[in-house]
Design a protein around this motif. Structure first.
Motif, PDB file in Angstrom:
ATOM      1  N   LEU A  25       0.829  -1.558   0.349  1.00 35.62           N
ATOM      2  CA  LEU A  25       0.219   0.242   0.213  1.00 35.62           C
ATOM      3  C   LEU A  25       0.934   0.856   0.066  1.00 35.62           C
ATOM      4  O   LEU A  25       0.129   1.992  -0.416  1.00 35.62           O
ATOM      5  N   ALA A  26       1.781   1.081   0.512  1.00 33.17           N
ATOM      6  CA  ALA A  26       3.238   2.333   0.595  1.00 33.17           C
ATOM      7  C   ALA A  26       3.388   2.879  -0.785  1.00 33.17           C
ATOM      8  O   ALA A  26       3.945   4.119  -0.765  1.00 33.17           O
ATOM      9  N   VAL A  27       3.132   2.291  -1.971  1.00 33.39           N
ATOM     10  CA  VAL A  27       3.481   2.172  -3.520  1.00 33.39           C
ATOM     11  C   VAL A  27       2.069   3.760  -3.412  1.00 33.39           C
ATOM     12  O   VAL A  27       2.637   4.809  -4.095  1.00 33.39           O
ATOM     13  N   GLY A  28       1.223   3.439  -3.194  1.00 31.92           N
ATOM     14  CA  GLY A  28       0.266   4.340  -3.523  1.00 31.92           C
ATOM     15  C   GLY A  28      -0.449   5.849  -2.064  1.00 31.92           C
ATOM     16  O   GLY A  28      -0.179   7.232  -2.560  1.00 31.92           O
ATOM     17  N   LEU A  29       0.471   5.496  -0.990  1.00 34.40           N
ATOM     18  CA  LEU A  29       0.176   5.700  -0.178  1.00 34.40           C
ATOM     19  C   LEU A  29       1.239   6.610   0.808  1.00 34.40           C
ATOM     20  O   LEU A  29       1.070   7.646   2.012  1.00 34.40           O
ATOM     21  N   GLY A  30       2.182   6.170   0.086  1.00 34.73           N
ATOM     22  CA  GLY A  30       3.466   6.707   1.993  1.00 34.73           C
ATOM     23  C   GLY A  30       3.402   5.345   2.274  1.00 34.73           C
ATOM     24  O   GLY A  30       2.646   4.601   3.210  1.00 34.73           O
ATOM     25  N   GLU A  31       4.197   5.471   2.872  1.00 32.05           N
ATOM     26  CA  GLU A  31       5.137   4.448   3.939  1.00 32.05           C
ATOM     27  C   GLU A  31       4.257   5.286   5.202  1.00 32.05           C
ATOM     28  O   GLU A  31       3.763   3.995   6.496  1.00 32.05           O
ATOM     29  N   VAL A  32       4.173   6.411   5.819  1.00 34.74           N
ATOM     30  CA  VAL A  32       3.274   6.646   6.927  1.00 34.74           C
ATOM     31  C   VAL A  32       1.881   6.691   6.876  1.00 34.74           C
ATOM     32  O   VAL A  32       1.337   6.111   7.816  1.00 34.74           O
ATOM     33  N   GLY A  33       1.312   7.039   5.260  1.00 36.31           N
ATOM     34  CA  GLY A  33       0.233   7.084   5.128  1.00 36.31           C
ATOM     35  C   GLY A  33      -0.794   5.718   4.966  1.00 36.31           C
ATOM     36  O   GLY A  33      -1.298   5.002   6.000  1.00 36.31           O
ATOM     37  N   ALA A  34       0.061   4.295   4.539  1.00 37.56           N
ATOM     38  CA  ALA A  34      -0.572   2.774   4.688  1.00 37.56           C
ATOM     39  C   ALA A  34      -0.117   2.879   6.168  1.00 37.56           C
ATOM     40  O   ALA A  34      -0.851   1.343   6.195  1.00 37.56           O
ATOM     41  N   CYS A  35       0.769   3.191   6.563  1.00 40.80           N
ATOM     42  CA  CYS A  35       1.070   2.762   8.396  1.00 40.80           C
ATOM     43  C   CYS A  35      -0.073   3.625   8.820  1.00 40.80           C
ATOM     44  O   CYS A  35      -1.144   2.555  10.203  1.00 40.80           O
ATOM     45  N   GLN A  36      -1.059   4.911   8.833  1.00 43.87           N
ATOM     46  CA  GLN A  36      -1.617   5.380   9.250  1.00 43.87           C
ATOM     47  C   GLN A  36      -3.196   3.839   8.872  1.00 43.87           C
ATOM     48  O   GLN A  36      -4.330   4.401   9.976  1.00 43.87           O
ATOM     49  N   TYR A  38      -3.371   1.177   8.383  1.00 49.70           N
ATOM     50  CA  TYR A  38      -3.186  -0.201   8.658  1.00 49.70           C
ATOM     51  C   TYR A  38      -3.845  -0.018  10.643  1.00 49.70           C
ATOM     52  O   TYR A  38      -4.201  -0.382  11.061  1.00 49.70           O
ATOM     53  N   GLN A  39      -3.697   0.926  11.028  1.00 49.94           N
ATOM     54  CA  GLN A  39      -3.619   1.179  12.234  1.00 49.94           C
ATOM     55  C   GLN A  39      -5.343   1.917  12.447  1.00 49.94           C
ATOM     56  O   GLN A  39      -5.516   1.637  13.984  1.00 49.94           O
ATOM     57  N   ALA A  40      -5.932   2.213  11.759  1.00 43.40           N
ATOM     58  CA  ALA A  40      -7.578   2.825  11.672  1.00 43.40           C
ATOM     59  C   ALA A  40      -7.919   1.429  11.146  1.00 43.40           C
ATOM     60  O   ALA A  40      -9.522   0.860  12.026  1.00 43.40           O
ATOM     61  N   MET A  41      -7.250   0.245  10.404  1.00 39.98           N
ATOM     62  CA  MET A  41      -8.756  -0.492  10.697  1.00 39.98           C
ATOM     63  C   MET A  41      -7.712  -1.245  11.860  1.00 39.98           C
ATOM     64  O   MET A  41      -8.983  -2.139  12.257  1.00 39.98           O
ATOM     65  N   VAL A  42      -7.108  -1.683  12.200  1.00 39.00           N
ATOM     66  CA  VAL A  42      -6.477  -2.330  13.775  1.00 39.00           C
ATOM     67  C   VAL A  42      -7.924  -2.099  14.756  1.00 39.00           C
ATOM     68  O   VAL A  42      -8.625  -2.885  15.304  1.00 39.00           O
ATOM     69  N   ALA A  43      -7.688  -0.747  14.615  1.00 41.63           N
ATOM     70  CA  ALA A  43      -8.813  -0.146  15.681  1.00 41.63           C
ATOM     71  C   ALA A  43     -10.421  -0.721  15.576  1.00 41.63           C
ATOM     72  O   ALA A  43     -10.956  -0.604  16.551  1.00 41.63           O
ATOM     73  N   ASP A  44     -10.684  -0.591  13.949  1.00 46.19           N
ATOM     74  CA  ASP A  44     -11.984  -0.836  13.711  1.00 46.19           C
ATOM     75  C   ASP A  44     -11.920  -2.377  14.385  1.00 46.19           C
ATOM     76  O   ASP A  44     -13.119  -2.958  14.987  1.00 46.19           O
ATOM     77  N   ILE A  45     -11.630  -2.883  14.192  1.00 44.78           N
ATOM     78  CA  ILE A  45     -11.577  -4.234  14.063  1.00 44.78           C
ATOM     79  C   ILE A  45     -11.462  -4.566  16.076  1.00 44.78           C
ATOM     80  O   ILE A  45     -12.642  -5.655  16.185  1.00 44.78           O
ATOM     81  N   VAL A 106     -11.300 -21.821  19.219  1.00 40.22           N
ATOM     82  CA  VAL A 106     -10.866 -20.374  18.347  1.00 40.22           C
ATOM     83  C   VAL A 106     -10.826 -19.941  17.429  1.00 40.22           C
ATOM     84  O   VAL A 106     -10.968 -20.759  16.452  1.00 40.22           O
ATOM     85  N   ILE A 107     -10.900 -18.850  17.252  1.00 45.10           N
ATOM     86  CA  ILE A 107     -11.545 -17.662  15.953  1.00 45.10           C
ATOM     87  C   ILE A 107     -10.500 -16.939  15.547  1.00 45.10           C
ATOM     88  O   ILE A 107     -10.319 -16.003  16.184  1.00 45.10           O
ATOM     89  N   LEU A 108      -9.430 -17.083  14.491  1.00 43.77           N
ATOM     90  CA  LEU A 108      -8.051 -16.473  14.230  1.00 43.77           C
ATOM     91  C   LEU A 108      -8.690 -15.653  12.761  1.00 43.77           C
ATOM     92  O   LEU A 108      -8.984 -16.102  12.553  1.00 43.77           O
ATOM     93  N   VAL A 109      -8.687 -14.605  13.077  1.00 43.26           N
ATOM     94  CA  VAL A 109      -9.364 -13.388  12.057  1.00 43.26           C
ATOM     95  C   VAL A 109      -7.487 -12.643  12.257  1.00 43.26           C
ATOM     96  O   VAL A 109      -6.726 -12.298  12.803  1.00 43.26           O
ATOM     97  N   GLY A 110      -7.414 -11.792  11.166  1.00 41.88           N
ATOM     98  CA  GLY A 110      -6.515 -10.613   9.846  1.00 41.88           C
ATOM     99  C   GLY A 110      -7.173  -9.440  10.608  1.00 41.88           C
ATOM    100  O   GLY A 110      -8.037  -8.952  10.984  1.00 41.88           O
ATOM    101  N   SER A 111      -5.713  -8.484  10.561  1.00 40.59           N
ATOM    102  CA  SER A 111      -5.786  -7.063  10.796  1.00 40.59           C
ATOM    103  C   SER A 111      -6.567  -6.204   9.919  1.00 40.59           C
ATOM    104  O   SER A 111      -6.073  -5.052  10.155  1.00 40.59           O
ATOM    105  N   ASP A 112      -6.327  -6.662   8.559  1.00 35.76           N
ATOM    106  CA  ASP A 112      -6.569  -5.587   7.593  1.00 35.76           C
ATOM    107  C   ASP A 112      -8.032  -5.674   6.674  1.00 35.76           C
ATOM    108  O   ASP A 112      -8.068  -6.373   5.921  1.00 35.76           O
ATOM    109  N   ILE A 113      -9.018  -5.734   7.216  1.00 39.58           N
ATOM    110  CA  ILE A 113     -10.171  -6.472   7.046  1.00 39.58           C
ATOM    111  C   ILE A 113     -11.200  -5.981   7.165  1.00 39.58           C
ATOM    112  O   ILE A 113     -12.116  -6.261   8.353  1.00 39.58           O
ATOM    113  N   PRO A 114     -11.318  -4.213   7.010  1.00 37.24           N
ATOM    114  CA  PRO A 114     -13.213  -3.554   7.452  1.00 37.24           C
ATOM    115  C   PRO A 114     -14.308  -4.573   7.158  1.00 37.24           C
ATOM    116  O   PRO A 114     -14.746  -3.526   7.954  1.00 37.24           O
ATOM    117  N   ASP A 115     -14.061  -5.391   6.268  1.00 37.81           N
ATOM    118  CA  ASP A 115     -15.501  -5.456   6.187  1.00 37.81           C
ATOM    119  C   ASP A 115     -16.008  -6.454   8.062  1.00 37.81           C
ATOM    120  O   ASP A 115     -16.364  -7.262   7.712  1.00 37.81           O
TER     121      ASP A 115
END
Length: 233
Positions: A25-36, A38-45, A106-115
């Motif tokens: 994602l950093a290719v389009g958003l920059g490293e800082v933007g991609a990290c931001q 990701y943190q938003a997705m984790v907050a929602d999850i 155990v229900i294992l989930v990823g952290s980049d899934i806003p859905d």
């Protein structure tokens, strides 16, 4: 005497360090933007998982002291390191860790899934009442959720799988069949790994993923932003 929960959610996260997380994602958003983002997705999850009332076991790859946000730690019943060379070994180790504590499901989930919403977690839990396992397929051919019972755990479910390809789900289903385990398939989820994923999600955002949607609006503020990167169909 410590009370052991029957069911927990194991959430896989990466330490939010620019340049180490969501590099595609950093290719389009920059490293800082991609990290931001990701943190938003984790907050929602984390908000979604809290709403289920199930204990959260946070499995992280934090190799730098203090890189894991305290708010993430505070949301978790347990904070555990990930072990293993590839994602299969790390998932197998996380299940083994939980089941060694005599947790039954155990229900294992990823952290980049806003859905990912409470209904999916509830559906996975319900599916385990009649099935050995549950999987939520991902648009890219993998899966974003896998739920297992302690007695049905098999390490071979995670070995010799062509990870990071569109054959992850079919290969995993073949492995379940070889182990004679029946699996329930849940609704398809979209994880966000690339700018194309992000643009597709923006056209059909999850209404409850408020932090993610706000971050996307800030990072891609113009309606046409990023379209030059969208692949031809």
């Amino acid at each position: 005497m410590r009370q052991v929960p029957e069911t927990v959610v194991a959430l896989f996260v990466r330490a939010p360090v620019p340049g180490r997380v969501k590099t595609r994602l950093a290719v389009g958003l920059g490293e800082v933007g991609a990290c931001q983002l990701y943190q938003a997705m984790v907050a929602d999850i984390l908000g979604t998982l809290k709403a289920t009332g199930l204990p959260i076991f946070l499995f992280h790859d934090d190799k730098e002291s203090g890189a894991l946000p305290q708010v993430w730690r505070d949301a978790a019943a347990q904070v555990r390191p990930q072990w293993g060379e590839d994602i299969g070994e790390r998932m197998a180790a996380a299940f083994a860790d939980c089941f060694a504590q005599e947790i039954e499901q155990v229900i294992l989930v990823g952290s980049d899934i806003p859905d990912l919403g409470p209904r999916i977690i509830g559906a996975a839990r319900e599916a385990l009442a009649t099935h050995d396992a549950a999987l939520a397929p991902a648009v890219d051919g993998g899966y974003g959720l896998i739920a297992l019972k302690r007695q049905q755990y098999r390490q071979e479910l995670f070995t010799d799988i062509p990870w990071s390809t569109n054959q992850v789900l079919p290969a995993t289903l073949q492995r379940f069949a070889a182990c004679r385990l029946n699996v329930a398939l849940l609704p398809v989820l979209r994880d966000i790994d690339t700018l194309a994923d992000l643009l597709a999600y923006r056209h059909h955002p999850c209404p409850t993923a408020s932090a993610t949607n706000q971050a996307i609006a800030q990072l891609l503020p113009q309606t046409g932003a990023g379209r030059e990167h969208e692949p031809h169909r």
